[in-house]
Write a protein that holds these residues in place. Structure first.
Motif, PDB file in Angstrom:
ATOM      1  N   THR A   1       0.813  -1.221   0.000  1.00 40.54           N
ATOM      2  CA  THR A   1       0.000   0.000   0.000  1.00 40.54           C
ATOM      3  C   THR A   1       0.845   1.269   0.000  1.00 40.54           C
ATOM      4  N   ALA A   2       2.142   1.139   0.229  1.00 46.61           N
ATOM      5  CA  ALA A   2       3.097   2.247   0.068  1.00 46.61           C
ATOM      6  C   ALA A   2       2.649   3.547   0.740  1.00 46.61           C
ATOM      7  N   GLY A   3       2.163   3.453   1.962  1.00 48.08           N
ATOM      8  CA  GLY A   3       1.770   4.644   2.709  1.00 48.08           C
ATOM      9  C   GLY A   3       0.309   5.021   2.590  1.00 48.08           C
ATOM     10  N   LYS A   4      -0.402   4.355   1.703  1.00 49.97           N
ATOM     11  CA  LYS A   4      -1.822   4.669   1.499  1.00 49.97           C
ATOM     12  C   LYS A   4      -2.629   4.415   2.767  1.00 49.97           C
ATOM     13  N   LEU A   5      -2.278   3.363   3.466  1.00 54.24           N
ATOM     14  CA  LEU A   5      -2.997   3.013   4.691  1.00 54.24           C
ATOM     15  C   LEU A   5      -2.802   4.088   5.760  1.00 54.24           C
TER      16      LEU A   5
END
Length: 360
Positions: free
Chosen positions: A235-239
């Motif tokens: 998620t590369a920081g999306k969460l």
């Protein structure tokens, strides 16, 4: 000196209990649950060890007792508690029904009024119980917990009651028998609210009994965590972004967990270790667990020394962290409470810094 059952290390005890429940549900074969891999076990052991290290290191930081800043006026805290209760009652009224009994209403129950009510009520009732430990203040605690239980979210009512119990444990010093009764009542409430909420979802077709549902939820969360390890950094920081801004975008961060791990959008829990792994991988989990242990350790020592509102703050963040064992740190409101804890720690450390001439 009595054994402190609500020290930061209680998070590790809660994790072990949760894993026992999860494995019990798995071994019973409830709805196709599967055993976790050894890699999952390794990650959990590592995460728990880092948390313990953080809590241990907190003891190396000087926090001798400074002069107490004093407690807010009792009347002010009572007014804040009352205002929080009124807001939640208003929220239920505007919803036009009881979300606990309707999946459709439950989906709309977490409003901005709900958020404001929770942010006001939870810290206020715990500060009130900590600073002014009178039995009559258990009434607004129970009333508030009841109103929040009607929204249908098990974790909310558990946090309210659990934080209250933690505060009472430190401020009123109940006997072991009384603590046993309080914790037993909490378990009954948690299982009951969770079961009623699930059975009231109109499209739900499960036939599990309350105990099976508890074991299944634990086993399912463990299974999700096991699968999540194949998606580290996905998620590369999306969460994290939607954890901090989800209320603005009406986005449930846990639905992102479900989408990334299971392939479809479904609100999914992934243990306390899951979200940082999914966002940024192992380094993020290590940093998170160390900081949680460090902050809880420092706040625990501070509230032991200063009591009062510091006990209330500690109770709130510990209760939420215990819930995070299952759900994972994907709640903006909890991070806000942690921010309050960090500010409290900075205040005490500043008062204890050598250049100030010591504490007091």
């Amino acid at each position: 000196m009595r054994f402190d059952i609500f020290s930061p290390y209680s998070v590790i005890i809660a994790l072990l209990i949760y894993l026992v429940l999860a494995l019990s549900g798995t071994l019973m074969g409830i709805r196709g649950l599967r055993l976790p891999s050894w890699l999952s076990v390794l990650y959990m052991v590592l995460g728990a060890s880092i948390f313990i290290l953080g809590a241990y290191m907190s003891g190396r930081i000087r926090t001798e007792k400074p002069a107490s800043p004093g407690n807010p006026r009792e009347t002010l805290l009572v007014l804040l508690v009352t205002f929080g209760i009124i807001l939640q009652a208003l929220n239920l009224y505007l919803l036009g029904g009881i979300p606990l009994l309707s999946g459709y209403l439950k989906a709309r129950a977490v409003t901005k009024i709900w958020l404001l009510s929770y942010l006001i009520f939870l810290p206020s009732i715990n500060m009130l119980l900590a600073a002014y430990p009178r039995r009559r203040y258990c009434i607004p605690l129970i009333l508030g917990a009841t109103l929040f239980a009607l929204t249908g979210y098990r974790t909310t009512v558990v946090v309210i009651l659990l934080s209250g119990i933690i505060t009472i444990y430190y401020s009123a010093r109940p006997s072991p028998r009384q603590m046993g009764l309080l914790l037993s009542a909490l378990a009954i409430v948690a299982i009951s609210v969770g079961y009623i909420a699930v059975k009231s979802i109109e499209w739900q077709t499960w036939t599990l009994n309350p105990l099976e549902l508890l074991l299944y939820r634990a086993g399912y969360t463990l299974m999700v965590f096991d699968r999540l390890l194949d998606h580290q950094g996905a998620t590369a920081g999306k969460l994290l972004y939607y954890t901090l801004t989800g209320y603005l975008h009406s986005t449930d961060p846990r639905a992102i967990v479900g989408e990334a791990v299971l392939g479809y959008r479904h609100s999914t829990t992934s243990l306390i270790f899951g979200p940082p792994l999914l966002d940024f991988g192992l380094p993020a989990m290590v940093i998170q667990m160390f900081l949680l242990g460090l902050i809880l350790g420092l706040m625990h020592r501070i509230q032991i020394s200063l009591n009062g509102i510091f006990t209330g703050i500690y109770s709130v963040i510990l209760a939420h962290t215990l819930i995070w064992v299952e759900t994972g740190p994907t709640d903006l409101v909890v991070w806000l409470f942690y921010m309050v804890a960090v500010i409290s720690i900075i205040y005490v450390l500043w008062r204890c810094y050598p250049e100030t001439g010591g504490c007091g």
